[in-house]
Design a protein around this motif. Structure first.
Motif, PDB file in Angstrom:
ATOM      1  N   THR A 103       5.722  12.932  -6.895  1.00 10.28           N
ATOM      2  CA  THR A 103       6.855  12.006  -6.780  1.00 10.28           C
ATOM      3  C   THR A 103       7.975  12.579  -5.932  1.00 10.28           C
ATOM      4  O   THR A 103       8.609  11.863  -5.125  1.00 10.28           O
ATOM      5  CB  THR A 103       7.392  11.656  -8.176  1.00 10.28           C
ATOM      6  N   HIS A 104       8.242  13.851  -6.097  1.00  7.31           N
ATOM      7  CA  HIS A 104       9.385  14.462  -5.433  1.00  7.31           C
ATOM      8  C   HIS A 104       9.253  14.507  -3.911  1.00  7.31           C
ATOM      9  O   HIS A 104      10.237  14.766  -3.208  1.00  7.31           O
ATOM     10  CB  HIS A 104       9.623  15.882  -5.971  1.00  7.31           C
ATOM     11  N   PHE A 105       8.061  14.234  -3.385  1.00  7.35           N
ATOM     12  CA  PHE A 105       7.890  14.192  -1.927  1.00  7.35           C
ATOM     13  C   PHE A 105       8.353  12.850  -1.344  1.00  7.35           C
ATOM     14  O   PHE A 105       8.406  12.701  -0.122  1.00  7.35           O
ATOM     15  CB  PHE A 105       6.429  14.441  -1.543  1.00  7.35           C
ATOM     16  N   GLY A 106       8.641  11.878  -2.183  1.00  5.13           N
ATOM     17  CA  GLY A 106       9.157  10.586  -1.718  1.00  5.13           C
ATOM     18  C   GLY A 106       8.110   9.619  -1.229  1.00  5.13           C
ATOM     19  O   GLY A 106       8.429   8.496  -0.833  1.00  5.13           O
ATOM     20  N   GLY A 107       6.854  10.054  -1.225  1.00  8.32           N
ATOM     21  CA  GLY A 107       5.786   9.169  -0.768  1.00  8.32           C
ATOM     22  C   GLY A 107       4.588   9.974  -0.321  1.00  8.32           C
ATOM     23  O   GLY A 107       4.629  11.216  -0.218  1.00  8.32           O
ATOM     24  N   TRP A 108       3.487   9.276  -0.046  1.00  9.89           N
ATOM     25  CA  TRP A 108       2.241   9.941   0.294  1.00  9.89           C
ATOM     26  C   TRP A 108       2.330  10.678   1.614  1.00  9.89           C
ATOM     27  O   TRP A 108       1.765  11.763   1.783  1.00  9.89           O
ATOM     28  CB  TRP A 108       1.115   8.913   0.317  1.00  9.89           C
ATOM     29  N   ARG A 109       3.037  10.133   2.578  1.00 12.58           N
ATOM     30  CA  ARG A 109       3.188  10.831   3.861  1.00 12.58           C
ATOM     31  C   ARG A 109       3.927  12.161   3.670  1.00 12.58           C
ATOM     32  O   ARG A 109       3.578  13.166   4.295  1.00 12.58           O
ATOM     33  CB  ARG A 109       3.944   9.951   4.854  1.00 12.58           C
ATOM     34  N   GLY A 110       4.966  12.123   2.844  1.00 12.64           N
ATOM     35  CA  GLY A 110       5.706  13.359   2.592  1.00 12.64           C
ATOM     36  C   GLY A 110       4.835  14.408   1.937  1.00 12.64           C
ATOM     37  O   GLY A 110       4.921  15.609   2.274  1.00 12.64           O
ATOM     38  N   GLY A 144     -10.763  13.746  -6.481  1.00 12.93           N
ATOM     39  CA  GLY A 144     -11.764  13.106  -5.638  1.00 12.93           C
ATOM     40  C   GLY A 144     -11.342  13.080  -4.192  1.00 12.93           C
ATOM     41  O   GLY A 144     -10.285  13.566  -3.800  1.00 12.93           O
ATOM     42  N   GLY A 145     -12.219  12.484  -3.379  1.00 11.89           N
ATOM     43  CA  GLY A 145     -11.960  12.387  -1.945  1.00 11.89           C
ATOM     44  C   GLY A 145     -12.945  13.248  -1.176  1.00 11.89           C
ATOM     45  O   GLY A 145     -13.730  13.997  -1.782  1.00 11.89           O
ATOM     46  N   PRO A 146     -12.892  13.246   0.115  1.00 13.55           N
ATOM     47  CA  PRO A 146     -12.040  12.383   0.914  1.00 13.55           C
ATOM     48  C   PRO A 146     -12.559  10.925   0.941  1.00 13.55           C
ATOM     49  O   PRO A 146     -13.723  10.723   0.680  1.00 13.55           O
ATOM     50  CB  PRO A 146     -12.096  13.030   2.306  1.00 13.55           C
ATOM     51  N   PRO A 147     -11.733   9.981   1.311  1.00 14.85           N
ATOM     52  CA  PRO A 147     -10.301  10.170   1.564  1.00 14.85           C
ATOM     53  C   PRO A 147      -9.543  10.385   0.261  1.00 14.85           C
ATOM     54  O   PRO A 147      -9.913   9.859  -0.786  1.00 14.85           O
ATOM     55  CB  PRO A 147      -9.889   8.849   2.237  1.00 14.85           C
ATOM     56  N   PHE A 148      -8.494  11.171   0.345  1.00 16.94           N
ATOM     57  CA  PHE A 148      -7.674  11.456  -0.823  1.00 16.94           C
ATOM     58  C   PHE A 148      -6.704  10.300  -1.051  1.00 16.94           C
ATOM     59  O   PHE A 148      -6.205   9.696  -0.110  1.00 16.94           O
ATOM     60  CB  PHE A 148      -6.927  12.773  -0.620  1.00 16.94           C
ATOM     61  N   ARG A 149      -6.437  10.019  -2.338  1.00 19.93           N
ATOM     62  CA  ARG A 149      -5.621   8.853  -2.683  1.00 19.93           C
ATOM     63  C   ARG A 149      -4.568   9.227  -3.720  1.00 19.93           C
ATOM     64  O   ARG A 149      -4.811  10.076  -4.568  1.00 19.93           O
ATOM     65  CB  ARG A 149      -6.491   7.735  -3.278  1.00 19.93           C
ATOM     66  N   PRO A 150      -3.440   8.497  -3.695  1.00 15.97           N
ATOM     67  CA  PRO A 150      -2.454   8.674  -4.754  1.00 15.97           C
ATOM     68  C   PRO A 150      -2.602   7.593  -5.826  1.00 15.97           C
ATOM     69  O   PRO A 150      -3.231   6.559  -5.602  1.00 15.97           O
ATOM     70  CB  PRO A 150      -1.134   8.489  -4.011  1.00 15.97           C
ATOM     71  N   GLY A 151      -1.995   7.843  -6.972  1.00 14.00           N
ATOM     72  CA  GLY A 151      -1.894   6.844  -8.019  1.00 14.00           C
ATOM     73  C   GLY A 151      -0.433   6.589  -8.320  1.00 14.00           C
ATOM     74  O   GLY A 151       0.348   7.527  -8.490  1.00 14.00           O
ATOM     75  N   LEU A 152      -0.051   5.313  -8.395  1.00 15.42           N
ATOM     76  CA  LEU A 152       1.332   4.926  -8.639  1.00 15.42           C
ATOM     77  C   LEU A 152       1.430   4.340 -10.043  1.00 15.42           C
ATOM     78  O   LEU A 152       0.653   3.442 -10.409  1.00 15.42           O
ATOM     79  CB  LEU A 152       1.757   3.874  -7.605  1.00 15.42           C
ATOM     80  N   ILE A 153       2.356   4.846 -10.848  1.00 11.12           N
ATOM     81  CA  ILE A 153       2.554   4.316 -12.187  1.00 11.12           C
ATOM     82  C   ILE A 153       4.038   4.026 -12.405  1.00 11.12           C
ATOM     83  O   ILE A 153       4.906   4.599 -11.736  1.00 11.12           O
ATOM     84  CB  ILE A 153       2.056   5.278 -13.293  1.00 11.12           C
ATOM     85  N   VAL A 161       0.854  -1.185   0.000  1.00  6.56           N
ATOM     86  CA  VAL A 161       0.000   0.000   0.000  1.00  6.56           C
ATOM     87  C   VAL A 161       0.891   1.237   0.000  1.00  6.56           C
ATOM     88  O   VAL A 161       2.013   1.221   0.528  1.00  6.56           O
ATOM     89  CB  VAL A 161      -0.957   0.017   1.206  1.00  6.56           C
ATOM     90  N   CYS A 162       0.373   2.310  -0.583  1.00  8.22           N
ATOM     91  CA  CYS A 162       1.220   3.499  -0.729  1.00  8.22           C
ATOM     92  C   CYS A 162       0.486   4.797  -0.384  1.00  8.22           C
ATOM     93  O   CYS A 162       1.085   5.874  -0.445  1.00  8.22           O
ATOM     94  CB  CYS A 162       1.760   3.595  -2.153  1.00  8.22           C
TER      95      CYS A 162
END
Length: 603
Positions: free
Chosen positions: A588-595, A517-526, A479-480
């Motif tokens: 991407t430059h944040f290094g992840g969703w938490r960032g 969209g959201g909440p909850p807000f989500r990322p997409g990984l490609i 999960v990301c």
């Protein structure tokens, strides 16, 4: 020279026309005569009795019949068509028209019955001395007990008079004799093998068991013997994760539960105590993580088998003989069974309530490790010692075994050592119901660490030690985003019983986008190997039966695909369809969703 009776050895000899099944069976009958004073057989099949099964091999292709020409012995409380079943009591004897389902499936796979073996009468005992033909003797030293109640089945195999054998296991009857005779003893999950055609001991707890030289042979025999039986009210379908294809060496380092020193019992057998300690030392030196569990609930559950109302099942199994002709029953067996007519229904429910709590405590501890490891037995008694105190010492033999079926667990006995006196010692691995292949896989690994011969034969066991496989009962999910620990959708993992396995990063070729969209807000990984980077992720381990409902709830444009981790491993994880990132903000430059979330909170 004694034949190598292992599956592979016989199959190769047949394929190379070095032997025929008829020659193997003739050799068995001849050698069996030299062991007549061991009290192994209640009915050794004659050449004429065996002929129909041998003749049928001509119509069976070895390529499609995995047990073609493999001889097996049958405990004489399991039916073989046309041959008397006595359960060790002539007054009880009957001749079945059909074989037990397990026996028939083995025959259908090409296996050939050798005969019916001796047992503690009505499968009541763990020692092998409760027989009207006399004690069954240990394969390595006839002054010692063979273990029981599946005594003849174990000794026949250890002496090379078959290639595998069937026992039963209600209280340890398929494991204790395995330990005492240097064999694998597989006690399957309750219901995995049909009990049709089995004389019950405790019908709600009984299991047909398998003795084999190594885990490879045990797995092949189990694969042929298992199968749902609608005529058996206790039969269960085998789940996907426990199928034969999942047999193999367990992946990754093992964590095994062991009993604290203060709760171990060896009943004065210093050699067994030392063999157990040396086994644990060898496992630890190979990187196995040994963690202590509390054995108290297991030991308390074990006492319920004979001290609780379940003895009433043994009483029911022997009616009307116990009522009308009790003198026909072996004295010690009668002493154990006779009180079974007395317990009240209230006693049963009181014991059931207590057992349910004990089962929960036992299963919770086993769920925290890959398996539990115990000595199979604390002491190997001489026949003289057993006959001197038959009930007390039989109870001591069950200290590590009696809880198993009451707690609805699977187990396998594995030989590991010989004592200075030349007597076998072994351990038992314990797991949840329908963890049979996982246990066989761990046993495969352990058997490779302790190379011993096949029973008393001068041939090494040579387990395959097959390639690593993942645990088939769980699945790792990457999960990301919103499913990360502490974020809004993490409950979708935890409420399905998922546990956090690792906090890590992807390989450096992924891009992340904040989706609309959201909440909850989500990322997409490609995937983007040219412009990608490493992204912070978590890997959660989920029970496989929960995975489908989890995936079904994932909204488009997200889905599950294979995501590569920084260590090169690929796991199932969240990915995004290409159309989903149109107009989305790249993060991407944040290094992840938490960032990314942290940056949003600052702005």
């Amino acid at each position: 020279m004694t034949l190598d009776m292992g599956f592979d050895a016989l199959k190769n000899a047949y394929a190379n026309t070095e032997l025929t099944p008829e020659q193997v069976m003739a050799d068995i009958r001849q050698r069996a005569n030299s062991y007549s004073d061991y009290n192994i057989w209640l009915h050794l099949l004659s050449k004429a009795e065996q002929a129909p099964w041998l003749d049928a091999l001509a119509q069976k292709d070895p390529a499609t019949h995995p047990l073609w020409g493999i001889p097996f012995a049958i405990k004489d409380n399991i039916d073989l068509a046309g041959i008397p079943t006595t359960a060790g009591c002539e007054a009880f004897a009957y001749t079945p028209e059909a074989s037990a389902q397990v026996v028939q499936q083995l025959i259908d796979a090409g296996a050939i019955p050798v005969g019916k073996t001796a047992l503690d009468q009505f499968a009541t005992g763990l020692n092998g001395t409760r027989s009207t033909i006399g004690p069954c003797h240990n394969a390595f030293n006839p002054g010692y007990i063979s273990g029981g109640s599946s005594s003849g089945s174990a000794v026949a195999l250890a002496l090379g008079l078959c290639s595998f054998s069937l026992g039963t296991d209600t209280a340890g009857s398929g494991r204790v004799p395995a330990c005492f005779n240097n064999l694998i003893g597989l006690k399957p999950s309750r219901g995995l093998l049909s009990a049709s055609g089995l004389v019950p001991a405790c019908r709600s707890l009984d299991c047909i068991s398998i003795f084999a030289f190594n885990t490879d042979d045990a797995n092949q025999a189990l694969a042929a013997a298992e199968g749902f039986d609608p005529s058996d009210d206790y039969s269960s379908a085998n789940p996907f994760g426990n199928q034969a294809r999942h047999y193999g060496k367990r992946a990754g380092p093992l964590t095994i539960g062991i009993i604290p020193q203060s709760q171990l019992q060896f009943f004065g057998d210093d050699d067994y105590q030392q063999a157990y300690a040396e086994t644990l030392e060898a496992l630890a030196s190979e990187g196995v993580n040994l963690v202590e569990i509390d054995y108290a609930p297991f030991a308390e559950a074990a006492k319920l088998l004979y001290e609780g109302p379940w003895v009433a099942e043994r009483y029911l199994a022997t009616q009307p003989l116990i009522d009308d002709n009790p003198e026909a029953i072996f004295p010690v067996v009668r002493e154990i069974i006779a009180p079974g007519g007395a317990p009240r229904a209230t006693d049963l429910f009181t014991a059931e309530y207590r057992l349910n709590g004990l089962k929960r405590a036992c299963q919770a501890q086993i769920a925290s490790v890959d398996c539990l490891l115990t000595p199979t037995a604390g002491r190997l008694f001489t026949i003289e010692e057993m006959l001197d105190k038959p009930i007390k010492r039989n109870s001591e033999l069950g200290y590590y075994t009696n809880f198993m079926n009451l707690a609805d667990l699977a187990s396998i006995a594995v030989p590991t050592q010989f004592t200075p006196a030349g007597l076998p010692f072994g351990i038992t691995l314990v797991g949840q119901a329908f963890s049979d292949r996982a246990l066989l896989s761990i046993a495969n690994h352990i058997q490779a660490l302790f190379p011993l011969n096949k029973g008393t034969l001068p041939y090494p066991t040579k387990p395959s030690n097959t390639a690593p496989t993942a645990n088939p009962n769980t699945i790792d999910v990457l999960v990301c985003g919103a499913h990360l620990q502490g974020l809004p959708l993490n409950w979708q993992l935890t409420e399905r019983g998922a546990t956090l396995k690792a906090k890590t990063q992807t390989a450096p070729h992924y891009r992340m986008f904040a989706l609309a969209g959201g909440p909850p807000f989500r990322p997409g990984l490609i995937v983007d190997k040219d412009k990608g980077a490493a992204i912070e992720v978590e890997v959660w381990t989920m029970p496989i039966q929960e995975f489908g409902s989890f995936v079904a709830g994932i909204p488009a444009p997200l889905g599950i695909g294979k995501v590569e981790l920084e260590n090169g491993e690929s796991v199932c994880g969240f990915i995004c369809e290409g159309y989903g990132i149109e107009g989305a903000q790249e993060v991407t430059h944040f290094g992840g969703w938490r960032g990314y979330l942290a940056a949003q909170n600052k702005s």
